[in-house]
Motif scaffolding. Structure first.
Motif, PDB file in Angstrom:
ATOM      1  N   VAL A 286     -14.629 -73.743  12.794  1.00 23.57           N
ATOM      2  CA  VAL A 286     -15.943 -73.716  13.438  1.00 23.57           C
ATOM      3  C   VAL A 286     -16.568 -72.355  13.143  1.00 23.57           C
ATOM      4  CG1 VAL A 286     -17.228 -73.800  15.599  1.00 23.57           C
ATOM      5  CG2 VAL A 286     -15.226 -75.271  15.287  1.00 23.57           C
ATOM      6  N   LEU A 287     -17.815 -72.359  12.715  1.00 22.78           N
ATOM      7  CA  LEU A 287     -18.539 -71.126  12.427  1.00 22.78           C
ATOM      8  C   LEU A 287     -19.479 -70.834  13.594  1.00 22.78           C
ATOM      9  CD1 LEU A 287     -19.224 -68.856  10.372  1.00 22.78           C
ATOM     10  CD2 LEU A 287     -21.045 -70.355   9.513  1.00 22.78           C
ATOM     11  N   ILE A 288     -19.295 -69.667  14.196  1.00 19.91           N
ATOM     12  CA  ILE A 288     -20.138 -69.232  15.315  1.00 19.91           C
ATOM     13  C   ILE A 288     -20.993 -68.064  14.848  1.00 19.91           C
ATOM     14  CG2 ILE A 288     -20.174 -68.371  17.690  1.00 19.91           C
ATOM     15  CD1 ILE A 288     -16.932 -69.773  16.509  1.00 19.91           C
ATOM     16  N   GLN A 289     -22.294 -68.135  15.092  1.00 20.01           N
ATOM     17  CA  GLN A 289     -23.206 -67.060  14.708  1.00 20.01           C
ATOM     18  C   GLN A 289     -23.910 -66.511  15.950  1.00 20.01           C
ATOM     19  OE1 GLN A 289     -25.836 -67.969  11.339  1.00 20.01           O
ATOM     20  NE2 GLN A 289     -24.585 -69.757  10.889  1.00 20.01           N
ATOM     21  N   VAL A 290     -23.968 -65.192  16.045  1.00 16.54           N
ATOM     22  CA  VAL A 290     -24.732 -64.524  17.100  1.00 16.54           C
ATOM     23  C   VAL A 290     -25.780 -63.655  16.400  1.00 16.54           C
ATOM     24  CG1 VAL A 290     -24.661 -62.966  19.072  1.00 16.54           C
ATOM     25  CG2 VAL A 290     -22.744 -64.517  18.655  1.00 16.54           C
ATOM     26  N   THR A 291     -27.034 -64.022  16.565  1.00 15.89           N
ATOM     27  CA  THR A 291     -28.129 -63.374  15.840  1.00 15.89           C
ATOM     28  C   THR A 291     -29.108 -62.732  16.810  1.00 15.89           C
ATOM     29  OG1 THR A 291     -27.965 -65.010  14.062  1.00 15.89           O
ATOM     30  CG2 THR A 291     -30.005 -63.750  14.192  1.00 15.89           C
ATOM     31  N   MET A 327     -16.332 -53.338  19.273  1.00 11.67           N
ATOM     32  CA  MET A 327     -16.206 -54.108  18.044  1.00 11.67           C
ATOM     33  C   MET A 327     -14.753 -54.204  17.596  1.00 11.67           C
ATOM     34  SD  MET A 327     -19.224 -55.029  17.777  1.00 11.67           S
ATOM     35  CE  MET A 327     -18.824 -56.061  16.375  1.00 11.67           C
ATOM     36  N   SER A 328     -13.964 -53.174  17.850  1.00  9.77           N
ATOM     37  CA  SER A 328     -12.545 -53.220  17.519  1.00  9.77           C
ATOM     38  C   SER A 328     -11.837 -54.303  18.331  1.00  9.77           C
ATOM     39  CB  SER A 328     -11.903 -51.854  17.795  1.00  9.77           C
ATOM     40  OG  SER A 328     -10.505 -51.925  17.679  1.00  9.77           O
ATOM     41  N   ILE A 329     -12.179 -54.397  19.607  1.00 13.97           N
ATOM     42  CA  ILE A 329     -11.588 -55.423  20.472  1.00 13.97           C
ATOM     43  C   ILE A 329     -11.999 -56.816  20.001  1.00 13.97           C
ATOM     44  CG2 ILE A 329     -11.639 -56.379  22.809  1.00 13.97           C
ATOM     45  CD1 ILE A 329     -11.889 -53.482  23.826  1.00 13.97           C
ATOM     46  N   ILE A 330     -13.268 -56.973  19.663  1.00 14.26           N
ATOM     47  CA  ILE A 330     -13.763 -58.264  19.178  1.00 14.26           C
ATOM     48  C   ILE A 330     -12.985 -58.705  17.946  1.00 14.26           C
ATOM     49  CG2 ILE A 330     -15.730 -59.326  18.001  1.00 14.26           C
ATOM     50  CD1 ILE A 330     -17.539 -57.780  19.941  1.00 14.26           C
ATOM     51  N   LYS A 331     -12.828 -57.816  16.980  1.00 16.63           N
ATOM     52  CA  LYS A 331     -12.122 -58.155  15.742  1.00 16.63           C
ATOM     53  C   LYS A 331     -10.674 -58.535  16.028  1.00 16.63           C
ATOM     54  CE  LYS A 331     -11.374 -56.361  11.036  1.00 16.63           C
ATOM     55  NZ  LYS A 331      -9.910 -56.348  10.934  1.00 16.63           N
ATOM     56  N   THR A 332     -10.038 -57.825  16.953  1.00 15.21           N
ATOM     57  CA  THR A 332      -8.644 -58.115  17.299  1.00 15.21           C
ATOM     58  C   THR A 332      -8.498 -59.517  17.867  1.00 15.21           C
ATOM     59  OG1 THR A 332      -8.152 -55.782  17.719  1.00 15.21           O
ATOM     60  CG2 THR A 332      -6.688 -57.416  18.730  1.00 15.21           C
ATOM     61  N   ILE A 333      -9.374 -59.879  18.798  1.00 14.57           N
ATOM     62  CA  ILE A 333      -9.285 -61.203  19.421  1.00 14.57           C
ATOM     63  C   ILE A 333      -9.553 -62.305  18.399  1.00 14.57           C
ATOM     64  CG2 ILE A 333     -10.305 -62.733  21.149  1.00 14.57           C
ATOM     65  CD1 ILE A 333     -10.731 -60.331  22.929  1.00 14.57           C
ATOM     66  N   VAL A 334     -10.525 -62.103  17.534  1.00 12.56           N
ATOM     67  CA  VAL A 334     -10.811 -63.098  16.489  1.00 12.56           C
ATOM     68  C   VAL A 334      -9.597 -63.264  15.580  1.00 12.56           C
ATOM     69  CG1 VAL A 334     -12.212 -63.572  14.449  1.00 12.56           C
ATOM     70  CG2 VAL A 334     -13.313 -62.762  16.540  1.00 12.56           C
ATOM     71  N   GLU A 335      -8.959 -62.175  15.213  1.00 14.63           N
ATOM     72  CA  GLU A 335      -7.780 -62.246  14.341  1.00 14.63           C
ATOM     73  C   GLU A 335      -6.599 -62.887  15.058  1.00 14.63           C
ATOM     74  OE1 GLU A 335      -7.294 -58.231  13.018  1.00 14.63           O
ATOM     75  OE2 GLU A 335      -8.717 -58.474  11.346  1.00 14.63           O
ATOM     76  N   TRP A 336      -6.495 -62.689  16.359  1.00 17.73           N
ATOM     77  CA  TRP A 336      -5.447 -63.374  17.127  1.00 17.73           C
ATOM     78  C   TRP A 336      -5.596 -64.895  17.009  1.00 17.73           C
ATOM     79  CZ3 TRP A 336      -5.336 -60.265  22.378  1.00 17.73           C
ATOM     80  CH2 TRP A 336      -4.605 -59.095  22.183  1.00 17.73           C
ATOM     81  N   ARG A 338      -6.499 -66.298  14.309  1.00 15.82           N
ATOM     82  CA  ARG A 338      -6.398 -66.519  12.863  1.00 15.82           C
ATOM     83  C   ARG A 338      -7.777 -66.742  12.244  1.00 15.82           C
ATOM     84  NH1 ARG A 338      -4.200 -70.935  11.486  1.00 15.82           N
ATOM     85  NH2 ARG A 338      -4.257 -71.965  13.527  1.00 15.82           N
ATOM     86  N   GLY A 339      -8.785 -66.088  12.836  1.00 14.83           N
ATOM     87  CA  GLY A 339     -10.141 -66.227  12.345  1.00 14.83           C
ATOM     88  C   GLY A 339     -10.630 -65.004  11.589  1.00 14.83           C
ATOM     89  N   GLN A 340     -11.861 -65.071  11.150  1.00 17.02           N
ATOM     90  CA  GLN A 340     -12.500 -63.969  10.431  1.00 17.02           C
ATOM     91  C   GLN A 340     -13.825 -63.623  11.117  1.00 17.02           C
ATOM     92  OE1 GLN A 340     -12.487 -64.432   5.959  1.00 17.02           O
ATOM     93  NE2 GLN A 340     -11.873 -66.518   6.479  1.00 17.02           N
ATOM     94  N   ILE A 341     -14.204 -62.358  11.036  1.00 15.53           N
ATOM     95  CA  ILE A 341     -15.499 -61.939  11.555  1.00 15.53           C
ATOM     96  C   ILE A 341     -16.158 -61.010  10.542  1.00 15.53           C
ATOM     97  CG2 ILE A 341     -14.430 -60.043  12.864  1.00 15.53           C
ATOM     98  CD1 ILE A 341     -16.742 -60.398  14.913  1.00 15.53           C
ATOM     99  N   TYR A 354     -20.955 -63.263  12.252  1.00 15.78           N
ATOM    100  CA  TYR A 354     -20.352 -64.554  11.926  1.00 15.78           C
ATOM    101  C   TYR A 354     -18.883 -64.528  12.321  1.00 15.78           C
ATOM    102  CZ  TYR A 354     -24.444 -64.848   8.819  1.00 15.78           C
ATOM    103  OH  TYR A 354     -25.705 -64.851   8.292  1.00 15.78           O
ATOM    104  N   MET A 355     -18.439 -65.578  12.992  1.00 17.29           N
ATOM    105  CA  MET A 355     -17.016 -65.739  13.301  1.00 17.29           C
ATOM    106  C   MET A 355     -16.591 -67.145  12.886  1.00 17.29           C
ATOM    107  SD  MET A 355     -16.872 -64.035  17.097  1.00 17.29           S
ATOM    108  CE  MET A 355     -18.398 -64.886  17.589  1.00 17.29           C
ATOM    109  N   GLU A 356     -15.595 -67.231  12.028  1.00 14.34           N
ATOM    110  CA  GLU A 356     -15.082 -68.530  11.604  1.00 14.34           C
ATOM    111  C   GLU A 356     -13.661 -68.675  12.120  1.00 14.34           C
ATOM    112  OE1 GLU A 356     -15.243 -71.527   7.776  1.00 14.34           O
ATOM    113  OE2 GLU A 356     -15.595 -69.373   7.474  1.00 14.34           O
ATOM    114  N   ILE A 357     -13.451 -69.660  12.988  1.00 17.76           N
ATOM    115  CA  ILE A 357     -12.187 -69.839  13.702  1.00 17.76           C
ATOM    116  C   ILE A 357     -11.587 -71.202  13.361  1.00 17.76           C
ATOM    117  CG2 ILE A 357     -11.066 -69.762  15.965  1.00 17.76           C
ATOM    118  CD1 ILE A 357     -12.568 -67.241  15.413  1.00 17.76           C
ATOM    119  N   PRO A 358     -10.282 -71.268  13.014  1.00 18.79           N
ATOM    120  CA  PRO A 358      -9.638 -72.562  12.789  1.00 18.79           C
ATOM    121  C   PRO A 358      -9.684 -73.434  14.044  1.00 18.79           C
ATOM    122  CG  PRO A 358      -8.265 -70.770  11.962  1.00 18.79           C
ATOM    123  CD  PRO A 358      -9.371 -70.138  12.750  1.00 18.79           C
TER     124      PRO A 358
END
Length: 360
Positions: A286-291, A327-336, A338-341, A354-358
């Motif tokens: 799922v691709l989530i966008q915050v604009t 932003m560091s916390i956000i990236k950590t949670i997304v990676e937990w 197995r996603g990308q930001i 952009y956040m893409e999460i399995p």
């Protein structure tokens, strides 16, 4: 490892690939006749070594839980139906883990069979929720006490300000306005510091995924922001694309991610701007966008934005503070998950994260 005639007949194809630990223990020979591969992932010990020396397994039980496990074993041998038991294990060079075990007694041939699983994450998550619940009243008391002073000052000063304005005392009125501003800032900073601390403490638990409808989850979360549009001076748009999108997610932590991204968008978007959240379901993700339509992120900060205490930290358009951890916390949670930001941004043209999460 294969089952012999004294072992319980498991659906082998399922057991061999399961995350649960399935076992069968022959009471006559006092040996395990079956242990599936998941055992080695949980105990960090080879199945062969335990099959040759079953007592080695009992040695991994935490010293404070040995009597509890022994009692359950004796109850089972005496024909008592034993409910699932929880206990801790300690394997050398590995942290203490919590195990939940369910076992049954087979009479002919006499054997104990069952399954167990690592529930460390669930235990830590429950402990965190209990801690949060116990802390709630104390926190409310602290906030109400500490905010009472600034709010009482503002109320009293407002009466004085109204009186001075009626009498045309402009200089005195300006002095009172400065005091009101400082009192307001004191209360605001107190709340911001509390929320920041709570956000950081939430990082101390493991990711606990469950099946959620992402559309409904984010929609409920955004209702609070949409109700404050007149106060924030920004317009919120929610574009989910579909009525429902189901995925495996730690929704509590993921909402923290969205909350932090929206908080940043509010800081750096001028009044009259817009903030949009878009969802797009793909085959496996799922691709989530915050604009936002804000002032954008300067190009020199792009490469370090997700670093802890990044140089990219800067106060908001109205002076809102930043410690550079968000932003560091956000990236950590997304990676937990197995996603990308990643993000795209140009100064004075806004920013899109952009956040893409399995999905599973």
């Amino acid at each position: 490892m294969t089952l012999n005639s004294t072992a319980f007949t498991f659906p082998l194809a399922l057991a061999e690939k399961a995350d649960l630990v399935f076992f069968s223990y022959d009471l006559a020979t006092k040996h395990f006749t079956y242990l599936n591969p998941a055992f080695e992932k949980v105990w960090h010990t080879s199945r062969q070594s335990i099959r040759q020396n079953p007592l080695q397994l009992f040695k991994t039980v935490h010293s404070e839980d040995k009597l509890h496990v022994q009692g359950a074993y004796l109850d089972l041998r005496n024909g008592v139906l034993v409910e699932p038991i929880e206990f801790r294990i300690q394997v050398r060079h590995h942290p203490v883990r919590w195990i939940s075990l369910k076992a049954l007694l087979q009479e002919e041939p006499e054997a104990i069979m069952g399954y167990c699983q690592d529930i460390t994450g669930q235990k830590e998550y429950t402990d965190y929720l209990n801690k949060f619940s116990d802390k709630k009243n104390a926190v409310l008391n602290i906030l109400s006490h500490d905010l009472a002073g600034p709010l009482a000052n503002i109320e009293s000063l407002s009466y004085l300000l109204a009186h001075d304005l009626e009498e045309g005392k402009v200089q005195e009125a300006q002095y009172l306005l400065d005091i009101i501003r400082r009192s307001s800032q004191q209360g605001t900073l107190l709340i911001q510091e509390f929320l920041r601390q709570e956000f950081l403490e939430a990082m101390g638990t493991e990711v606990m995924k469950r099946r959620v409808d992402l559309v409904a989850t984010i929609g409920t979360f955004l209702e609070e922001y949409q109700q404050t549009q007149q106060i924030t001076g920004k317009t919120f748009h929610y574009l989910p694309g579909k009525e429902t999108i189901y995925m495996e997610l730690d929704d509590n932590k993921f909402i923290q991610v969205l909350n932090n991204l929206i908080s940043n968008a509010l800081k750096f978007t001028p009044d009259g701007g817009e903030i949009s959240i878009t969802l797009e379901e793909k085959e496996a993700t799922v691709l989530i966008q915050v604009t936002d339509t804000g002032i954008g992120i300067p190009a020199q900060y792009h490469s370090t934005l997700f670093e802890k205490f990044t140089r990219a930290r800067r106060p908001g358009m109205k002076g809102e503070p930043s410690v550079g951890l968000g932003m560091s916390i956000i990236k950590t949670i997304v990676e937990w998950h197995r996603g990308q930001i990643w993000f795209e941004s140009q100064e004075n043209q806004g920013t899109t994260f952009y956040m893409e999460i399995p999905k599973s």
